[in-house]
Scaffold this motif. Sequence first.
Motif, PDB file in Angstrom:
ATOM      1  N   LYS A 141       0.879  -1.170   0.000  1.00  0.00           N
ATOM      2  CA  LYS A 141       0.000   0.000   0.000  1.00  0.00           C
ATOM      3  C   LYS A 141       0.917   1.219   0.000  1.00  0.00           C
ATOM      4  N   PRO A 142       0.767   2.116  -0.987  1.00  0.00           N
ATOM      5  CA  PRO A 142       1.707   3.238  -1.066  1.00  0.00           C
ATOM      6  C   PRO A 142       1.801   4.017   0.245  1.00  0.00           C
ATOM      7  N   CYS A 143       3.014   4.466   0.558  1.00  0.00           N
ATOM      8  CA  CYS A 143       3.294   5.049   1.874  1.00  0.00           C
ATOM      9  C   CYS A 143       2.355   6.209   2.219  1.00  0.00           C
ATOM     10  N   LEU A 144       2.164   7.126   1.277  1.00  0.00           N
ATOM     11  CA  LEU A 144       1.333   8.294   1.629  1.00  0.00           C
ATOM     12  C   LEU A 144      -0.111   7.874   1.902  1.00  0.00           C
ATOM     13  N   GLN A 145      -0.560   6.843   1.203  1.00  0.00           N
ATOM     14  CA  GLN A 145      -1.920   6.343   1.466  1.00  0.00           C
ATOM     15  C   GLN A 145      -2.017   5.775   2.890  1.00  0.00           C
ATOM     16  N   GLN A 146      -0.996   5.029   3.300  1.00  0.00           N
ATOM     17  CA  GLN A 146      -0.967   4.532   4.688  1.00  0.00           C
ATOM     18  C   GLN A 146      -1.063   5.710   5.655  1.00  0.00           C
ATOM     19  N   MET A 147      -0.329   6.772   5.332  1.00  0.00           N
ATOM     20  CA  MET A 147      -0.295   7.919   6.249  1.00  0.00           C
ATOM     21  C   MET A 147      -1.633   8.663   6.273  1.00  0.00           C
ATOM     22  N   VAL A 148      -2.244   8.812   5.092  1.00  0.00           N
ATOM     23  CA  VAL A 148      -3.538   9.510   5.046  1.00  0.00           C
ATOM     24  C   VAL A 148      -4.556   8.749   5.902  1.00  0.00           C
ATOM     25  N   GLU A 149      -4.514   7.416   5.825  1.00  0.00           N
ATOM     26  CA  GLU A 149      -5.450   6.618   6.621  1.00  0.00           C
ATOM     27  C   GLU A 149      -5.187   6.807   8.116  1.00  0.00           C
ATOM     28  N   ALA A 150      -3.910   6.831   8.483  1.00  0.00           N
ATOM     29  CA  ALA A 150      -3.575   7.030   9.901  1.00  0.00           C
ATOM     30  C   ALA A 150      -3.948   8.448  10.340  1.00  0.00           C
ATOM     31  N   TYR A 151      -3.749   9.389   9.438  1.00  0.00           N
ATOM     32  CA  TYR A 151      -4.032  10.806   9.746  1.00  0.00           C
ATOM     33  C   TYR A 151      -5.526  11.028   9.985  1.00  0.00           C
ATOM     34  N   GLU A 152      -6.359  10.236   9.298  1.00  0.00           N
ATOM     35  CA  GLU A 152      -7.800  10.379   9.517  1.00  0.00           C
ATOM     36  C   GLU A 152      -8.156  10.123  10.983  1.00  0.00           C
ATOM     37  N   GLU A 153      -7.343   9.302  11.646  1.00  0.00           N
ATOM     38  CA  GLU A 153      -7.563   9.027  13.074  1.00  0.00           C
ATOM     39  C   GLU A 153      -6.966  10.128  13.953  1.00  0.00           C
ATOM     40  N   THR A 154      -5.749  10.575  13.608  1.00  0.00           N
ATOM     41  CA  THR A 154      -5.019  11.446  14.543  1.00  0.00           C
ATOM     42  C   THR A 154      -5.158  12.940  14.255  1.00  0.00           C
ATOM     43  N   SER A 183       3.011   1.391  15.352  1.00  0.00           N
ATOM     44  CA  SER A 183       3.195   2.015  14.032  1.00  0.00           C
ATOM     45  C   SER A 183       3.214   3.541  14.151  1.00  0.00           C
ATOM     46  N   MET A 184       2.738   4.040  15.265  1.00  0.00           N
ATOM     47  CA  MET A 184       2.694   5.497  15.456  1.00  0.00           C
ATOM     48  C   MET A 184       3.472   5.876  16.715  1.00  0.00           C
ATOM     49  N   VAL A 185       4.177   6.997  16.648  1.00  0.00           N
ATOM     50  CA  VAL A 185       4.783   7.532  17.872  1.00  0.00           C
ATOM     51  C   VAL A 185       4.349   8.979  18.005  1.00  0.00           C
ATOM     52  N   SER A 186       4.153   9.435  19.238  1.00  0.00           N
ATOM     53  CA  SER A 186       3.980  10.879  19.412  1.00  0.00           C
ATOM     54  C   SER A 186       5.355  11.453  19.739  1.00  0.00           C
ATOM     55  N   VAL A 187       5.511  12.722  19.424  1.00  0.00           N
ATOM     56  CA  VAL A 187       6.839  13.286  19.369  1.00  0.00           C
ATOM     57  C   VAL A 187       7.005  14.442  20.353  1.00  0.00           C
ATOM     58  N   THR A 242       1.268  22.024  20.705  1.00  0.00           N
ATOM     59  CA  THR A 242      -0.004  22.655  20.324  1.00  0.00           C
ATOM     60  C   THR A 242      -1.077  21.564  20.367  1.00  0.00           C
ATOM     61  N   GLU A 243      -2.331  21.953  20.173  1.00  0.00           N
ATOM     62  CA  GLU A 243      -3.393  20.937  20.209  1.00  0.00           C
ATOM     63  C   GLU A 243      -3.269  19.951  19.036  1.00  0.00           C
ATOM     64  N   ARG A 244      -2.509  20.357  18.012  1.00  0.00           N
ATOM     65  CA  ARG A 244      -2.379  19.486  16.843  1.00  0.00           C
ATOM     66  C   ARG A 244      -1.308  18.411  17.054  1.00  0.00           C
ATOM     67  N   GLY A 245      -0.184  18.796  17.589  1.00  0.00           N
ATOM     68  CA  GLY A 245       0.868  17.824  17.889  1.00  0.00           C
ATOM     69  C   GLY A 245       1.575  17.292  16.648  1.00  0.00           C
ATOM     70  N   VAL A 246       2.573  16.462  16.893  1.00  0.00           N
ATOM     71  CA  VAL A 246       3.365  15.860  15.807  1.00  0.00           C
ATOM     72  C   VAL A 246       3.469  14.355  16.054  1.00  0.00           C
ATOM     73  N   TYR A 247       3.230  13.585  15.011  1.00  0.00           N
ATOM     74  CA  TYR A 247       3.326  12.128  15.085  1.00  0.00           C
ATOM     75  C   TYR A 247       4.332  11.617  14.058  1.00  0.00           C
ATOM     76  N   GLY A 248       5.031  10.567  14.438  1.00  0.00           N
ATOM     77  CA  GLY A 248       5.858   9.845  13.473  1.00  0.00           C
ATOM     78  C   GLY A 248       5.107   8.584  13.090  1.00  0.00           C
ATOM     79  N   TYR A 249       5.141   8.246  11.817  1.00  0.00           N
ATOM     80  CA  TYR A 249       4.422   7.054  11.361  1.00  0.00           C
ATOM     81  C   TYR A 249       5.410   6.064  10.752  1.00  0.00           C
ATOM     82  N   ARG A 250       5.537   4.901  11.403  1.00  0.00           N
ATOM     83  CA  ARG A 250       6.433   3.859  10.859  1.00  0.00           C
ATOM     84  C   ARG A 250       5.699   3.159   9.720  1.00  0.00           C
ATOM     85  N   PHE A 251       6.030   3.554   8.500  1.00  0.00           N
ATOM     86  CA  PHE A 251       5.322   2.994   7.339  1.00  0.00           C
ATOM     87  C   PHE A 251       5.775   1.553   7.091  1.00  0.00           C
TER      88      PHE A 251
END
Length: 297
Positions: A141-154, A183-187, A242-251
């Motif tokens: 599954k292309p990497c950015l697609q994996q990230m978009v799906e994860a981003y829909e949650e976070t 698969s996800m880390v908060s930063v 900030t309320e948005r935060g930063v996440y790392g995504y292990r693709f």
Amino acid sequence: MRNKVTKAIFPVAGLGTRFLPATKSVPKEIMTLVDRPLIQYAIDEARAAGIKEFIFVTSRGKGALEDYFDHSPQLENELRKKGKTDLLEILKTTNMDSGAIAYMRQHKALGLGHAVWCARRLIGNEPFAVILPDDVIAAEKPCLQQMVEAYEETGGNMVAAMEVPAAKASSYGVLDIKEDMGSMVSVNGMVEKPEPGTEPSNLAVIGRYILSPHVLKNLNKIKSGAGGEIQLTDAIAQEIGTERGVYGYRFRGQRFDCGSKSGFLQATVAFGLSRDDLRDDLHAYLTDLMATEKAAQ
Ligand code: G1P
């Protein structure tokens, strides 16, 4: 409802000096892995992730990139006359809908953060993706697609992340991990090109980002950082807390550093082996080569 990510920035202004003399007249992004230029892999990945608007941040000498995504009436007519429908189909993947592609010049090479900032008016107030075409990622599954799906949650800000050997960490943006959720880390922090031995972890940023438009505002104020350049990493780091935060995504997938000669060659072999029309020949050649090398030792 979260805003959908429909715009992507492709920073392609770099001189590609590591690939001189080839890049004297060929933009690095037009260099080919098997039979497709690097930029095509990035575009295909973006399309799969639902991107509709493609923003290229370019520089002088990148005309071949603009031509690549244009129609080529003469070539298309020739192929049509000869009944080469398969080749016409392949060409279609290079065409863009009218208005879907924009080119923005970065007039000075002030760094990745500056390149992204150059596109700020085309992004407006929406989340957006950034794809660095040098980082080619082979994945089911292309990497950015994996990230978009994860981003829909976070929501928030998300960067692609991968563990690298400690000795290599100083070539990357590196994450300081707050909480590791698999698969996800908060930063907690992000450092661009840390001095060897000072890296906060061995989890490195890879060239895929989904960012809040606040990052563009942060870039308004960012001073030059590592290497004297305006760093995207520094503008993203300002989102931590900030309320948005930063996440790392292990693709899931294999990343090739096509900004280096060795990475480019490895990607060429890997993509060649993944192709039905090339696998057998290439495999036989490589097996032969290994056997000859072994015999000579
Ligand atoms: C850029 C980013 C860096 C990231 C890397 C991934 O660096 O600034 O944070 O880790 O891409 O490839 P560059 O390779 O352009 O020096």
